[in-house]
Write a protein that holds these residues in place. Structure first.
Motif, mmCIF file in Angstrom:
data_model
loop_
_atom_site.group_PDB
_atom_site.id
_atom_site.type_symbol
_atom_site.label_atom_id
_atom_site.label_comp_id
_atom_site.label_asym_id
_atom_site.label_seq_id
_atom_site.Cartn_x
_atom_site.Cartn_y
_atom_site.Cartn_z
ATOM 1 N N UNK A 174 2.745 5.409 0.183
ATOM 2 C CA UNK A 174 3.541 4.877 1.286
ATOM 3 C C UNK A 174 3.915 3.415 1.023
ATOM 4 N N UNK A 175 2.959 2.654 0.513
ATOM 5 C CA UNK A 175 3.226 1.240 0.221
ATOM 6 C C UNK A 175 4.234 1.086 -0.914
ATOM 7 N N UNK A 176 4.076 1.913 -1.969
ATOM 8 C CA UNK A 176 4.997 1.826 -3.108
ATOM 9 C C UNK A 176 6.417 2.178 -2.701
ATOM 10 N N UNK A 177 6.552 3.150 -1.814
ATOM 11 C CA UNK A 177 7.890 3.556 -1.365
ATOM 12 C C UNK A 177 8.486 2.503 -0.432
ATOM 13 N N UNK A 178 7.652 1.954 0.443
ATOM 14 C CA UNK A 178 8.131 0.915 1.361
ATOM 15 C C UNK A 178 8.558 -0.328 0.596
ATOM 16 N N UNK B 214 10.584 -1.281 -12.744
ATOM 17 C CA UNK B 214 9.118 -1.334 -12.645
ATOM 18 C C UNK B 214 8.645 -0.805 -11.291
ATOM 19 N N UNK B 215 9.392 -1.143 -10.242
ATOM 20 C CA UNK B 215 9.022 -0.661 -8.907
ATOM 21 C C UNK B 215 9.137 0.855 -8.836
ATOM 22 N N UNK C 192 12.252 -1.123 -0.422
ATOM 23 C CA UNK C 192 13.211 -1.620 0.564
ATOM 24 C C UNK C 192 13.168 -3.152 0.694
ATOM 25 N N UNK C 193 12.300 -3.779 -0.047
ATOM 26 C CA UNK C 193 12.174 -5.234 0.048
ATOM 27 C C UNK C 193 13.082 -5.922 -0.972
ATOM 28 N N UNK D 30 20.294 8.940 -4.023
ATOM 29 C CA UNK D 30 21.461 8.572 -3.232
ATOM 30 C C UNK D 30 21.711 7.072 -3.299
ATOM 31 N N UNK D 31 20.640 6.275 -3.237
ATOM 32 C CA UNK D 31 20.776 4.820 -3.356
ATOM 33 C C UNK D 31 21.362 4.457 -4.717
#
Length: 251
Positions: free
Chosen positions: A130-134, A147-148, A137-138, A241-242
Motif C-alpha cells: 500500500x505504501x509503495x503504491x501510494x 526505481x519506484x 502519487x507523490x 494508463x498513466x
C-alpha cells in the motif's frame, strides 16, 4: 416433576426411572437438574474431543427394563419406560453436541499451527505494498519513476507470496470447518475457543474455493491470493494508463 411438554412425573416415578437408568449413565455425567421448559439440564465433565462419540452403552440394550411395553398391556410400565427412554436419549443427544464442539476445537488446535504468523507476515507485506503504491502519487516518485516502479513490483511479489502462504493454512482450516459442519459452534467461535480470537480477521473462505483455476469477477468470497491478484491487476492497469497518458502528453 415435569418432563417435556406433555408428561408430568411424580417424585416417586422419577426415583424409579433414575434407579433404572443409573447403570447406563456415562462416567462423564456430573449432574442432572431441572432445566428450562419443564425439561432436564445435564452437566458433563469437559470433553477433549478425542474421546469416542457419546452413545448409549451396550448395557442399555441388554437391560430388560427399557423394553417397550404397550400402554394397553401395562399403562404404568408404558409410562415409566417411555419417559426413561426419552431422558436417556436427551442426555446422550446433549453429550454428543458438546463432544462435537470439543472435537471441532481440538481439530482446529492441531491444524492452525503457524497461521497467526503467516497472517501477520501478510499484513506487513500488504501494508508495504500500500505504501509503495501510494508513493507513486507523490512528486518525489516522478524523480525516480523506474526505481519506484521496481520497488512496487517487489512489494507486489512479496504480498502475493505471503497471501499464498496464508491460503495454505486457510484451506486446511476451511476443511476442518467443513468436517464439523454440524457442530453448534460457528467458525469464529470455534477458532476463539481454540485460542485464536484474532481469527475474526482471517479471510477464510469455503474449502472448495481453494485451488480453483477460475473465479467469477462477481464473487467476493475468494481466497486471499485471488484478492491480491485482483488488487495487483488494478494497480498495473492504473500504472499502464498513466504511462499511456504520459506518452500522449509528450507528443
Amino acid at each position: 416433576m415435569p418432563l417435556g411438554h406433555t408428561v408430568t412425573l411424580t417424585a416417586s416415578e422419577m426415583d424409579t426411572i433414575f434407579a433404572r437408568l443409573q447403570p447406563h449413565f456415562p462416567s462423564y455425567l456430573r449432574k442432572v437438574e431441572p432445566g428450562p421448559y419443564s425439561g432436564l439440564r445435564f452437566t458433563f465433565a469437559p470433553f477433549t474431543g478425542r474421546e469416542e462419540a457419546p452413545s448409549r452403552p451396550q448395557s442399555f440394550w441388554d437391560d430388560p427394563h427399557p423394553t417397550y411395553v404397550p400402554q394397553s398391556q401395562n399403562p404404568v410400565e408404558h409410562r415409566l419406560r417411555r419417559c426413561a427412554g426419552q431422558i436417556l436419549e436427551d442426555l446422550y443427544d446433549e453429550a454428543r453436541e458438546q463432544w462435537r464442539n470439543a472435537a471441532y476445537v481440538a481439530d482446529l488446535k492441531d491444524i492452525v499451527r503457524d497461521t497467526p504468523d503467516r497472517w501477520r507476515a501478510y499484513e506487513r507485506e500488504a501494508k508495504a505494498l500500500e505504501s509503495a503504491y501510494a508513493y507513486l502519487r507523490t512528486p518525489e516518485a516522478a524523480k525516480e519513476w523506474p526505481a519506484a516502479l521496481s520497488r512496487l513490483v517487489d512489494a507486489q511479489d512479496r504480498t502475493r507470496t505471503a497471501a499464498a502462504a496464508f491460503d495454505e493454512r486457510a484451506e486446511e482450516i476451511a476443511r476442518v470447518h467443513e468436517k464439523h459442519l454440524y457442530a453448534d459452534l460457528g467458525h469464529v467461535a470455534a477458532l476463539t475457543q481454540a485460542g485464536h480470537p484474532d481469527a475474526v480477521n482471517w479471510p477464510i473462505v469455503s474449502a472448495d474455493a481453494y485451488g480453483s483455476s477460475y473465479y467469477s469477477s462477481f464473487s467476493t468470497h475468494v481466497p486471499l491470493a485471488e484478492q491480491v491478484r485482483r488488487l495487483i491487476e488494478q494497480q498495473d492497469n492504473h500504472i499502464t494508463k498513466v504511462g499511456h497518458l504520459m506518452g500522449a502528453a509528450a507528443v
